[in-house]
Design a protein around this motif. Sequence first.
Motif, PDB file in Angstrom:
ATOM      1  N   PRO A  36      35.728  24.576  14.100  1.00  0.00           N
ATOM      2  CA  PRO A  36      36.809  24.952  15.023  1.00  0.00           C
ATOM      3  C   PRO A  36      36.762  24.153  16.320  1.00  0.00           C
ATOM      4  O   PRO A  36      35.687  23.872  16.865  1.00  0.00           O
ATOM      5  N   THR A  51      41.822  28.202  20.042  1.00  0.00           N
ATOM      6  CA  THR A  51      40.971  27.594  19.022  1.00  0.00           C
ATOM      7  C   THR A  51      41.824  27.101  17.863  1.00  0.00           C
ATOM      8  O   THR A  51      42.652  27.847  17.332  1.00  0.00           O
ATOM      9  N   GLN A  99      41.587  26.001  14.082  1.00  0.00           N
ATOM     10  CA  GLN A  99      40.696  26.090  12.940  1.00  0.00           C
ATOM     11  C   GLN A  99      40.839  24.845  12.051  1.00  0.00           C
ATOM     12  O   GLN A  99      41.871  24.168  12.074  1.00  0.00           O
TER      13      GLN A  99
END
Length: 500
Positions: free
Chosen positions: A463, A483, A485
């Motif tokens: 991430p 974030t 992924q």
Amino acid sequence: MPVRRVLKVLAYVGTWLILSAAIAAAIFVHSERTVEIASHEAVLSPDFSGEVVARMGPVLPDLRMPSGSRIGVQVELGKTDAATLEELTSRYAAIASQPEGQIAVAERVVTAMASAALVQGAVLGALPLLVWGLVGGARRRELYAALRTRRGIAAGGLALVLVVAAVVPYGWGRSEPPDEHWIPLAAFLGPQVPLPDELDAVEVMTDATTAQSRRLIESGISSYDESLRFYSRAAESAADLDLRQPEEGETVALLVSDRHDNVGMDKVARAIAKAGGATAVLDAGDDTSTGSRWEAFSLDSLAASFKDFDGGRWAVAGNHDNGGFVRDHLEDLGWTYFDDEVVDGPGGTRILGIDDPRSSGLGDWRDQTGLSFSEVADLLAEAACAADEEGDRVDTLLVHDANIAKPALERGCVDLVLGGHVHVQTGPTAVTAEDGRVGYTYTLGTTGGAAYAIAIGSKLRRPASIGLVTYRDGRPAGIQSITLQPNGRFEVDPWVALTY
């Protein structure tokens, strides 16, 4: 002024312009500069072909594409530290997916060469006119009469040789390329390899060796396409994220850390900054894997992505940014580093920073050696607390590893510590000092999605983290974490208010 004198002045000026332009053009096309391009030590040579030609070396075939202007450039790639061809083509793919930094480097260098050529052309173009004027009409007539003699012809020939010797060296040593056969990249690879639209204008020079490198190019194109699609889609998705918007009187700074050469994430970070209303950038270090000159492409990409952020750009060197190259290069590109003192920060705040002492072997403030990490931490706390006592409180303490700022935070001398290093996001966490004052510490994960010290690749290894820090009334007011992924999906944390 009499008409005759006006015409005479115009004739002089016109002659000077023509001579200057001709000499400047000759100097320009025979000049060259050595720079860091695409993780290579490269030689740039400008021309008027309107094409960019990349001389790739003895294994990979040369490439050619339109420059978009009348000016062209030859880029001869030199030495690199890549251990294998696969590693090198992987770098090429990552850099090509985010080329703005390398384009900016080439443009700066070519512009500098053009400016230097114009200055030299203007000076050299004026010399014949200056000599013409100093000699005077009477003496010129005498010289003209003398030229028709055998001695005059010899003297004139010698003068011509000297002039040629003064100008021609600009072109000596530059051999003309042999006859070259260029074909479109699509034809070179064949219909079995689909090409992104961005590569339609690219051509490949074919010779006896290029067929042997076709497989490497196919692999590079595949990585380039995958990288371009992943990060472009992520940037498009970032534009639609539901991020907290700054209110009146607030300033938002984008926080990045541990990019580790992943230039693909720069366009994503830029899109998040725009979506969150950020106008400043804070960089907590480890933009590279080793701090080597070949990694200049990573720094150039970062600088190009945020060159128009008028709210400021601050950075510290991480432990992987070994030596002084990273700091020097980004400082040259307009980024602010720290030298022992508190400076103006985002939104009218005050900010202090320190390079990671493990990055260069130096101790505190770049002038003491042999200090341990904890000793540097204590000296940093002394500096922050001394500034606080003098009424110059540190609103933001920017470091690479937040542990180095722990003593300053525990003594209540700073409002917010920002760091990275561990590749895992933690915080913001409130810390109450002995005197009851509250400060916060926040560690960002790896913006490059790096599993180890390098993050170059067609997709994220883990991430990728980006932070948005809000400032209000001269203090940090809140933080929001975003974030990305590895599957391309975003996770947006709630905005966390910082209260004192």
